[in-house]
Design an enzyme around this catalytic site. Sequence first.
Site, PDB file in Angstrom:
ATOM      1  N   PRO A   2       0.862  -1.063  -0.132  1.00 18.58           N
ATOM      2  CA  PRO A   2      -0.037  -0.049  -0.144  1.00 18.58           C
ATOM      3  C   PRO A   2       0.947   1.012  -0.099  1.00 18.58           C
ATOM      4  O   PRO A   2       1.644   1.435   0.931  1.00 18.58           O
ATOM      5  CB  PRO A   2      -0.938  -0.149   1.348  1.00 18.58           C
ATOM      6  CG  PRO A   2      -0.545  -1.503   1.983  1.00 18.58           C
ATOM      7  CD  PRO A   2       0.725  -1.899   1.257  1.00 18.58           C
ATOM      8  N   GLU A   3       0.712   2.029  -0.873  1.00 16.78           N
ATOM      9  CA  GLU A   3       1.308   3.490  -0.983  1.00 16.78           C
ATOM     10  C   GLU A   3       0.073   4.370  -0.487  1.00 16.78           C
ATOM     11  O   GLU A   3      -1.045   3.942  -0.298  1.00 16.78           O
ATOM     12  CB  GLU A   3       1.954   3.829  -2.409  1.00 16.78           C
ATOM     13  CG  GLU A   3       2.980   3.083  -2.540  1.00 16.78           C
ATOM     14  CD  GLU A   3       4.116   3.797  -2.895  1.00 16.78           C
ATOM     15  OE1 GLU A   3       4.319   5.113  -2.969  1.00 16.78           O
ATOM     16  OE2 GLU A   3       4.997   3.295  -3.885  1.00 16.78           O
ATOM     17  N   HIS A  91      -4.415 -15.004   8.272  1.00 18.40           N
ATOM     18  CA  HIS A  91      -3.952 -13.601   8.489  1.00 18.40           C
ATOM     19  C   HIS A  91      -4.948 -12.667   8.559  1.00 18.40           C
ATOM     20  O   HIS A  91      -4.922 -11.392   8.424  1.00 18.40           O
ATOM     21  CB  HIS A  91      -3.028 -13.291   7.158  1.00 18.40           C
ATOM     22  CG  HIS A  91      -1.972 -14.338   6.874  1.00 18.40           C
ATOM     23  ND1 HIS A  91      -1.032 -14.846   7.792  1.00 18.40           N
ATOM     24  CD2 HIS A  91      -1.705 -15.001   5.741  1.00 18.40           C
ATOM     25  CE1 HIS A  91      -0.139 -15.673   7.347  1.00 18.40           C
ATOM     26  NE2 HIS A  91      -0.661 -15.763   5.939  1.00 18.40           N
ATOM     27  N   ARG A 110       2.303 -10.349   6.258  1.00 21.40           N
ATOM     28  CA  ARG A 110       3.801 -10.041   6.735  1.00 21.40           C
ATOM     29  C   ARG A 110       3.636  -9.674   8.109  1.00 21.40           C
ATOM     30  O   ARG A 110       4.740  -9.217   8.633  1.00 21.40           O
ATOM     31  CB  ARG A 110       4.406  -9.272   5.764  1.00 21.40           C
ATOM     32  CG  ARG A 110       4.881 -10.221   4.535  1.00 21.40           C
ATOM     33  CD  ARG A 110       5.537  -9.526   3.366  1.00 21.40           C
ATOM     34  NE  ARG A 110       5.355 -10.340   2.204  1.00 21.40           N
ATOM     35  CZ  ARG A 110       5.806  -9.891   1.139  1.00 21.40           C
ATOM     36  NH1 ARG A 110       6.750  -8.942   0.928  1.00 21.40           N
ATOM     37  NH2 ARG A 110       5.642 -10.676  -0.053  1.00 21.40           N
ATOM     38  N   ARG A 152      21.952  18.929   1.142  1.00 25.25           N
ATOM     39  CA  ARG A 152      21.644  17.358   1.400  1.00 25.25           C
ATOM     40  C   ARG A 152      22.471  16.721   0.476  1.00 25.25           C
ATOM     41  O   ARG A 152      22.335  16.790  -0.711  1.00 25.25           O
ATOM     42  CB  ARG A 152      20.227  17.173   1.169  1.00 25.25           C
ATOM     43  CG  ARG A 152      19.417  17.633   2.423  1.00 25.25           C
ATOM     44  CD  ARG A 152      19.288  16.783   3.249  1.00 25.25           C
ATOM     45  NE  ARG A 152      17.883  17.063   4.231  1.00 25.25           N
ATOM     46  CZ  ARG A 152      17.430  16.312   5.151  1.00 25.25           C
ATOM     47  NH1 ARG A 152      17.572  14.993   4.800  1.00 25.25           N
ATOM     48  NH2 ARG A 152      16.310  16.911   5.888  1.00 25.25           N
TER      49      ARG A 152
END
Length: 271
Positions: A2-3, A91, A110, A152
């Site tokens: 999932p983003e 799960h 997971r 950076r």
Amino acid sequence: MPELPEVETTRRGIAPHLIGHCVDKVIVRDGRLRWPVPRNLNSLLKGQEITAVSRRGKYLLLITLHGTTIIHLGMSGSLRVLDTDTPAVKHDHVDICLDTGKCLRLHDPRRFGCVLFTRDEPLQHELLNELGPEPLEADFTVDYLFEHSRRRKAAVKLFIMDSHIVVGVGNIYASEALFLAGIRPSRPAGRVTRAEYIKLVEAIKRVLTAAIKAGGTTLRDFTASDGRPGYFSQQLNVYGRKDEPCRVCGQTIKHSILGQRATHFCPHCQH
DNA sequence: AATCGCGCCTGACGGC
DNA sequence: TGCCGTCAGGCGCGAT
């Protein structure tokens, strides 16, 4: 994986089933997620009305009068709204059952996700209080990103994936946005010009917005959906396309590792 | 302060 | 077919 678009699509999908309804009970079948699910989650939520379902970065927030449930889907998590008596499969770790006969069911093979609870203002929670701006909000600007990038040395891809800088830009969309902006992922963030950050901010907003829209079009009824909004149907230009031809110039998409993550780019289109 | 690498965990996949 | 090693990957955390 999932983003942000998938999390936002999930939020929109589950919200109508939750808002204004009270929790009947919470079932925790396996509380061993990234952090243990609070043992007393049932007593914390039982009888409470969910008044809002919001999101900060990739964290989903279920708001009740006396506190907020914080849910993260990790790598493999998904949420569905099902009839409470639907048999759980492997799960299916947590059910938040409502007085409507429906339940919100977390499935996470997971177990990188989490379900936490805070009585306090959720944005002050330690997981949320140092997060950068939302990429689709007005405070995520070229000036902001450019100023924070100066001096950076980290690769620009890692820079935009740093949740302290901006939330919700994961591995897939970082690669896609850099492609759209014509920037090599390995460039030190501090060496990327303002003109390039103009393109990059626009690309991040565009790619995330398009993915949310794609998820929204696929998602008709979150009940009994497969829990996988269809933003994958969005055409990816570089991610996962190693050795395939660039859709723009035809050159072979290259692959490298940045911060232990697969990174794809077109050596001809990105500089 | 910034950066880097680790590890959590399981399913998919490729090689034999 | 079955077994096994490898990989993926969000993200907090500790070390540098």
